[in-house]
Motif scaffolding. Structure first.
Motif, PDB file in Angstrom:
ATOM      1  N   TRP A  99       0.770  -1.126   0.089  1.00 59.07           N
ATOM      2  CA  TRP A  99      -0.047  -0.163  -0.093  1.00 59.07           C
ATOM      3  C   TRP A  99       0.779   1.268   0.186  1.00 59.07           C
ATOM      4  O   TRP A  99       0.320   2.357  -0.590  1.00 59.07           O
ATOM      5  N   ALA A 100       2.097   0.987   0.610  1.00 60.41           N
ATOM      6  CA  ALA A 100       2.915   2.325   0.568  1.00 60.41           C
ATOM      7  C   ALA A 100       3.324   2.594  -0.731  1.00 60.41           C
ATOM      8  O   ALA A 100       3.292   3.781  -1.419  1.00 60.41           O
ATOM      9  N   LYS A 101       3.892   1.662  -1.494  1.00 61.76           N
ATOM     10  CA  LYS A 101       4.047   1.624  -2.910  1.00 61.76           C
ATOM     11  C   LYS A 101       2.912   2.158  -3.787  1.00 61.76           C
ATOM     12  O   LYS A 101       3.156   2.840  -4.833  1.00 61.76           O
ATOM     13  N   PHE A 102       1.830   1.412  -3.339  1.00 63.93           N
ATOM     14  CA  PHE A 102       0.740   2.060  -4.264  1.00 63.93           C
ATOM     15  C   PHE A 102       0.315   3.387  -4.054  1.00 63.93           C
ATOM     16  O   PHE A 102       0.029   4.206  -5.229  1.00 63.93           O
ATOM     17  N   GLY A 103       0.465   3.979  -3.053  1.00 63.69           N
ATOM     18  CA  GLY A 103       0.242   5.475  -2.779  1.00 63.69           C
ATOM     19  C   GLY A 103       1.338   6.296  -3.590  1.00 63.69           C
ATOM     20  O   GLY A 103       0.983   7.351  -4.304  1.00 63.69           O
ATOM     21  N   GLU A 132     -10.592   6.659  -8.689  1.00 66.56           N
ATOM     22  CA  GLU A 132     -10.660   5.264  -8.547  1.00 66.56           C
ATOM     23  C   GLU A 132      -9.449   4.467  -7.783  1.00 66.56           C
ATOM     24  O   GLU A 132      -9.755   3.487  -6.754  1.00 66.56           O
ATOM     25  N   ASN A 133      -8.536   5.176  -7.380  1.00 69.77           N
ATOM     26  CA  ASN A 133      -7.615   4.800  -6.692  1.00 69.77           C
ATOM     27  C   ASN A 133      -7.712   5.170  -5.179  1.00 69.77           C
ATOM     28  O   ASN A 133      -7.264   4.282  -4.328  1.00 69.77           O
ATOM     29  N   ALA A 158       3.559   7.044   4.732  1.00 66.43           N
ATOM     30  CA  ALA A 158       3.739   7.012   3.372  1.00 66.43           C
ATOM     31  C   ALA A 158       2.573   8.200   2.566  1.00 66.43           C
ATOM     32  O   ALA A 158       2.949   8.667   1.563  1.00 66.43           O
ATOM     33  N   LEU A 159       1.524   7.861   3.077  1.00 63.28           N
ATOM     34  CA  LEU A 159      -0.044   8.810   2.606  1.00 63.28           C
ATOM     35  C   LEU A 159       0.035   9.895   3.269  1.00 63.28           C
ATOM     36  O   LEU A 159      -0.936  10.541   3.030  1.00 63.28           O
TER      37      LEU A 159
END
Length: 229
Positions: A99-103, A132-133, A158-159
């Motif tokens: 999720w950190a990488k996704f952010g 959407e994200n 991260a977010l």
């Protein structure tokens, strides 16, 4: 922390990537020195410590540099055990990294390069993609106060820029985007909880100064002249 240890952070005042390292250091109670870099005139030390990417942030621990914000936080986690930012369970740790990488790759990059630095159809498409994200993040928060559960963890750090930088971008482009109570109630609640933590609150960069910097980036990308506030 042992007296002999030396920790220095090279960052810029406006970058959310450097800011997340500041949060991790403060949450863990790690004493450190700070060098604020002018990215238009990078210091010889920064270029020495990060000759490959020549970017901030860079953490230097006892003379050894670590680059890239998420890797720095992982390093802090492994070196200083107090105030854990990652869960013990291997699967949960992997999910936090995901999720950190996704952010970074799906939310921040789209916000910066698609929403802030574009206009017209490209910007509209980036806004749709961001919505959407954000839905994935809203879903991930179900039943939790923070992404890490009851306490702040890697994903929250991260977010964390969403709680401050995103609103600045909205003001610059003159469009109220999408993180509102009726659409993303869990994200809104998380942003408020995150921002209310003193360690987080005291570290935000000056808003007017950040607005001018980001507005300058946008006008430069669009070939316009920027007049600071």
């Amino acid at each position: 922390m042992a007296v002999a240890e030396e920790v220095k952070l090279f960052r810029s005042w406006s970058s959310p990537f450097g800011l997340r390292v500041v949060w991790a250091l403060k949450l863990k109670g790690i004493e450190y020195d700070e060098e604020l870099e002018d990215l238009s005139n990078k210091s010889p030390l920064l270029l020495q410590y990060n000759p490959v990417y020549k970017k901030i942030p860079v953490l230097v621990h006892n003379g050894k540099p670590i680059c890239e914000s998420l890797l720095i936080i992982e390093y802090l986690e492994e070196t200083w055990k107090q105030t854990p930012l990652l869960p013990e369970d291997p699967h949960q740790r992997a999910l936090a990294r995901f999720w950190a990488k996704f952010g970074d790759e799906k939310v921040f990059e789209t916000m910066r390069f698609g929403i802030l630095l574009k206009q017209g159809k490209e910007q509209e498409e980036a806004i749709v993609s961001t919505i959407e994200n954000l839905k994935y993040l809203e879903e991930e928060l179900k039943g939790k106060k923070f992404f890490g559960g009851e306490t702040i963890g890697l994903v929250d750090i991260a977010l964390g820029w969403l709680a401050y930088h995103f609103n600045v971008v909205e003001e610059i482009i003159g469009v109220k985007l999408m993180i509102e109570q009726q659409t993303f109630p869990l994200l809104v609640a998380w942003m408020q909880e995150f921002s209310n933590i003193p360690t987080i609150q005291e570290s935000w960069p000056p808003r007017d100064k950040l607005f001018d910097r980001f507005a300058g980036f946008r006008k430069a990308a669009l070939g316009e002249e920027h007049t600071p506030k």
